[in-house]
Design a protein around this motif. Structure first.
Motif, short mmCIF file in Angstrom:
data_model
loop_
_atom_site.label_atom_id
_atom_site.label_comp_id
_atom_site.label_asym_id
_atom_site.label_seq_id
_atom_site.Cartn_x
_atom_site.Cartn_y
_atom_site.Cartn_z
N UNK A 85 0.83 -1.20 0.00
CA UNK A 85 0.00 0.00 0.00
C UNK A 85 0.87 1.24 0.00
N UNK A 127 -18.05 -10.16 7.00
CA UNK A 127 -17.00 -11.17 7.16
C UNK A 127 -16.53 -11.26 8.60
N UNK A 128 -16.58 -10.17 9.34
CA UNK A 128 -16.20 -10.20 10.75
C UNK A 128 -17.42 -10.35 11.65
N UNK A 140 -15.04 -17.53 15.09
CA UNK A 140 -16.02 -18.13 14.21
C UNK A 140 -15.59 -19.49 13.67
N UNK A 186 -11.10 2.57 2.77
CA UNK A 186 -11.21 2.25 1.35
C UNK A 186 -12.41 2.98 0.73
N UNK A 234 -8.24 -3.34 10.89
CA UNK A 234 -9.08 -3.75 9.76
C UNK A 234 -10.27 -2.81 9.61
N UNK A 248 0.34 3.99 2.66
CA UNK A 248 0.82 3.70 4.00
C UNK A 248 2.33 3.90 4.09
N UNK A 280 2.37 -4.56 4.59
CA UNK A 280 2.33 -3.68 3.43
C UNK A 280 1.87 -4.42 2.17
N UNK A 313 -1.18 -4.24 13.82
CA UNK A 313 -1.60 -4.40 12.43
C UNK A 313 -2.30 -5.74 12.27
N UNK A 314 -3.38 -5.76 11.49
CA UNK A 314 -4.11 -7.00 11.30
C UNK A 314 -5.20 -7.23 12.34
N UNK A 343 6.53 1.43 15.89
CA UNK A 343 5.33 1.61 16.70
C UNK A 343 4.92 3.08 16.79
N UNK A 364 -2.65 4.46 11.93
CA UNK A 364 -1.33 4.59 12.57
C UNK A 364 -1.41 3.83 13.87
N UNK A 365 -0.60 2.77 13.98
CA UNK A 365 -0.71 1.92 15.16
C UNK A 365 0.33 2.30 16.21
N UNK A 366 -0.14 2.59 17.42
CA UNK A 366 0.76 2.83 18.55
C UNK A 366 0.31 1.88 19.65
N UNK A 367 0.98 0.72 19.71
CA UNK A 367 0.45 -0.36 20.55
C UNK A 367 0.88 -0.25 22.00
N UNK A 427 -1.94 -5.56 -1.72
CA UNK A 427 -1.61 -6.03 -3.06
C UNK A 427 -2.21 -7.41 -3.34
#
Lengths: 326, 507
Positions: free
Chosen positions: A1, A289-290, A213, A61, A54, A4, B46, A48-49, B406, A74-77, B50
């Motif tokens: 992407x 889907x989720x 599920x 999108x 998601x 990103x 990333x 992420x993921x 992060x 933006x992930x800040x875990x 794709x």
């Protein structure tokens, strides 16, 4: 992407003190007519993921299709979501820095770590529902079995949850208070929670339907009770806590917030864009889907604000009861 | 089962694009692995968008190839610059960098690559043929077993101390102490954060490792002044001979096994596998003192294990739908977007997908072995670039990479602070390896001990007496005693130094 990558590079360059142009651009205020003229970033506290990631990508999108501008997570875990919140509050209130709002933020306020009056809710988009699940070979066939056993020996039944003093813990706390069938929650990482439950190391686990599920369909995990207002159409035999007489309907919700001092017109414009994005077929498909379509109903800025006030009351009293807050 | 493989192969030959994708994803993965801060997780994340352009099968092949490539890629920068490109390669720097310092960079890369490929092939074979039993094994591991496994890794620091058990233990305990910073994983209480909310994330081992290895090495080299910068003018790009490689066979065997099993366990991945495998290599070695000075076994052990863990961590993903590692967690997100529900039914419902991934990962490892060995020597040539240039580039990559991980500036500060810690540890002769092992395994020990004790209602015996737990704990305890005994028995000044460790370079 590529988008990103750009965001990552921007962040990186800014950090290295090279992104002065970027920094100047991000302090310019937006007006409703021109919003959005560039990429919108959404700060969230999960990996992420994960669900939040998601969610943002899916909405993003449709957002991009409508506006031509990207929306990037933006992930800040870690740190119970606080590092993400702190980072968000350090960014200018332009409408280009959004915050992925969740019950964890409300809990952080209940624990006195965060001040929600700094946040302006824009839209609640997803509203999930969680279950208590046992392994296929568990002696507990139904939630009644669990209630009976837990009342006989309060706290003996252990339930795996994710996060410490977070959302999962709070729901179990409400369940304990409502039903008197006291369960002891033990925090696990998401993957270990499942393997420990399947392996019989712990009595049961707490998780949202969409994530487990596959294991439910394969009959490796048996759902006992769902925390929602209505039974799930896909699990018609699983009772809600409410119909058993215990008012536990708390669910994990996901929404978008901005800083309180953001321009009103921008907030309205953003809400309209988010609502449109959440109504596209593309987004609906991802939602299904989720398994998030059952009670996800979009709430606008004012309704969302009222909803959060109500949530705050609930969580504050639970956190007090559980001894996490005073 | 053979039918399934033939059908999957048929699909792949019917779509030759799959082979191009495997090659591309492997190179993409190696690049992401080699650049500090850009890890395999980022590489996979990333590429997910794709994969929309392809069938789910091609998409998964792409992600699997990246995963394989990234796990090796980290070793390149670890060996050449003491800068682990990804956390799972941190352990490779311990012996890889000293070997490169001796002018044998090509050899070090060759050992790493071949060990990686062998580990990867063993892990993939396990994935192909042992998925059901290994998934069952993963489920027998509860908190008490995780605890014992981590304790086993930690007690090995007694052997890693090299010269001094005492220094090893002090460094290890410091690592354990640092691991407690941040949010209490069970109660959510802030520990040692001094009111700084950003520090609630804790001292991540990635920023700490990058600081300790990369930054402190750059500072150390710059501190030596300009004249000594030209030490490695004669970079040998010779690869290890087959005979030399076969000498590491026992390490390879042990590490493949350890890597696969640890990979299978959810929540612990390639990094833990690399460190535990290194610990065991030191523990069972006839010359434990050679470790840290550039011994082939010290490179082969972690590289073999972290690659074996890749195959291993796909097992719970495919058999149960739960991720064995952070990278596979991202893959689950990718599968869900394609409308594939990960879970026990995956193999039945999407047989072509699953078997193509098996074949793809096997191919990726074989390709890596043959093409990689040819390419490895050219990586070594980077060392001919003057160090002042390379050093500056490393610092930039470390800062931007740690931030990109992060998006948390505090982690950059942690990295800088640990650069100083690393320098200090080196000066006072404390083994860095012991410190890092404490830091990596500390959280596992703490969380699993506490979880396990709540589960058994604080009955210590019930916690410790489970068969796997007890066995691992006994081995740990015995090896600790053996380490102390060895310490008191030997009289260090009379130890004639052998050729290899005449000038010990402790990484």
């Amino acid at each position: 992407m590529p988008a990103s990558i750009t965001a990552r590079l921007q962040g990186t360059l800014a950090a290295a003190g090279l992104g002065i142009g970027v920094a100047i651009a991000s302090t310019m205020p937006a007006t409703a007519q021109t919003y959005p003229t560039r990429t919108v970033e959404v700060i969230h506290a999960f990996g992420p993921g994960g669900g939040a990631d998601r969610f943002i990508r899916a909405i993003g999108e449709s957002f991009q299709a409508a506006t031509g501008r990207s929306m990037i997570p933006i992930s800040i875990q870690g740190g119970g979501g606080l590092p993400a919140a702190v980072n968000f509050m350090q960014r200018p209130a332009t409408g280009y820095n959004l915050y992925s709002y969740s019950p964890d933020d409300v809990i952080n306020q209940a624990l006195g770590r965060l001040d929600l009056s700094d946040f302006r809710p824009v839209a609640r988009i997803q509203y999930d529902q969680a279950l208590l699940l046992v392994a296929a070979d568990s002696p507990y066939q139904s939630i009644e079995d669990v209630i009976e056993a837990a009342r006989a020996a309060p706290g003996d039944i252990k339930v795996a949850v994710t996060g410490a003093a977070g959302f999962d813990d709070a729901v179990i706390g409400v369940w304990n208070a409502e039903s008197g069938a006291e369960l002891t929650s033990i925090p696990f990482a998401a993957a270990e929670m499942v393997s420990n439950t399947l392996g019989g190391h712990i009595d049961m686990m707490f998780e949202e339907y969409g994530i487990v599920r596959g294991l439910i369909e394969a009959e490796d995990l048996r759902p006992l009770v769902v925390f929602s207002n209505e039974r799930l159409p896909v699990l018609p035999d699983v009772p809600t806590a409410q119909e058993l007489g215990y008012d536990v309907t708390l669910g994990r919700w996901r929404g978008i917030a901005v800083r309180r001092d953001t321009d009103d017109a921008v907030v309205q414009q953003l809400f309209e864009l988010l609502r449109a994005a959440s109504e596209t077929d593309n987004y609906r498909r991802v939602e299904e889907e989720s398994a998030l379509q059952y009670r996800s109903e979009i709430l606008g800025p004012d309704e969302f604000e009222a909803f959060i006030e109500q949530e705050l009351e609930t969580y504050t009293s639970v956190m007090r009861q559980m001894g996490y807050a005073n | 089962m053979l039918d399934a493989y033939l059908s999957a192969l048929g699909y792949m030959f019917g779509n030759p694009m799959t082979f191009v994708l495997i090659l591309f994803s492997l190179l993409w993965g190696i690049a992401f692995g080699a650049v500090p801060g850009l890890t395999g997780i980022v590489g996979v994340a990333l590429l997910i968008p794709f994969t929309f352009a392809f069938d789910p099968i091609e998409g998964m092949l792409l992600l699997g190839g990246v995963y394989v490539g990234a796990t090796f890629g980290g070793a390149i920068s670890a060996i050449l610059f003491n800068t682990p490109g990804s956390p799972e390669a941190a352990c490779t720097a311990l012996d890889g960098y000293p070997m490169a310092q001796k002018g044998q960079a090509g050899k070090a890369l060759g050992f790493a690559l071949a060990a990686s490929a062998i580990g990867g092939i063993v892990g993939t074979l396990a994935l192909m043929f042992l998925t059901p039993p290994l998934a069952k094994l993963a489920l027998t591991f509860g908190p008490s077993e995780y605890f014992a496994l981590a304790v086993l890794g930690i007690t090995a620091i007694a052997s890693i101390g090299g010269g001094s058990v005492l220094k090893g233990l002090i460094a290890g305990l410091l690592g354990l102490a640092v691991a407690t910073v941040g949010m209490d994983p069970l109660t959510g209480v802030a520990r040692y954060t001094f009111g700084n909310m950003l520090l609630l994330t804790g001292i991540g081992f990635v920023p700490a490792i990058i600081g300790i290895f990369a930054l402190s090495e750059v500072a150390h080299r710059y501190g030596q002044g300009m004249k000594k910068q030209e030490v490695i003018t004669n970079v040998s790009t010779d690869l290890p001979s087959i005979r030399e490689f076969i000498q590491t066979r026992i390490t390879l065997l042990r590490s493949s096994f350890i890597g696969t099993v640890i990979g299978v366990l959810p929540g612990v991945g390639a990094t833990t596998a690399a460190f535990i495998s290194y610990s065991e290599a030191v523990r069972w070695s006839r010359n434990p003192k050679k470790f840290g000075t550039g011994t082939p076994d010290g490179i082969a052990a972690p590289e073999c294990a972290n690659s074996a863990a890749v195959g291993g961590s796909m097992i719970p993903l495919l058999a149960l739908g739960i991720p064995g590692s952070a990278t596979t967690a991202v893959m689950i997100g990718g599968l869900t977007i394609h409308g594939i529900i990960p879970g026990p039914m995956l193999v039945q419902n999407n047989a072509d997908l699953v078997y193509s991934v098996f074949i793809g990962m096997m191919l990726a490892n074989v390709v890596m072995l043959f093409f990689g060995l040819r390419a490895a020597r050219y990586f070594a040539i980077i060392l001919r670039v003057p160090y002042p240039v390379v050093g500056a580039a490393i610092v930039v990559l470390c800062v931007s990479g740690v931030f990109a991980l992060n998006n948390n500036m505090v982690e950059v500060a942690v990295m800088l602070a640990f650069g100083a810690v690393g320098l200090l540890l080196k000066r006072v002769g404390f083994p860095v390896a012991a410190f890092i092992i404490g830091l990596v395994l500390g959280p596992i020990v703490e969380v699993s001990l506490r979880q396990g004790l709540i589960l058994t209602d604080y009955d210590l015996w019930a916690f410790a007496s489970r068969p796997i737990t007890l066995t691992l704990l006994i081995i740990s305890f015995a090896s600790l005693l053996y380490g102390f005994w060895g310490q008191f028995r030997s009289t260090p000044p009379n130890d004639p130094p052998s050729d290899e460790n005449a000038e010990p370079v402790r990484a």
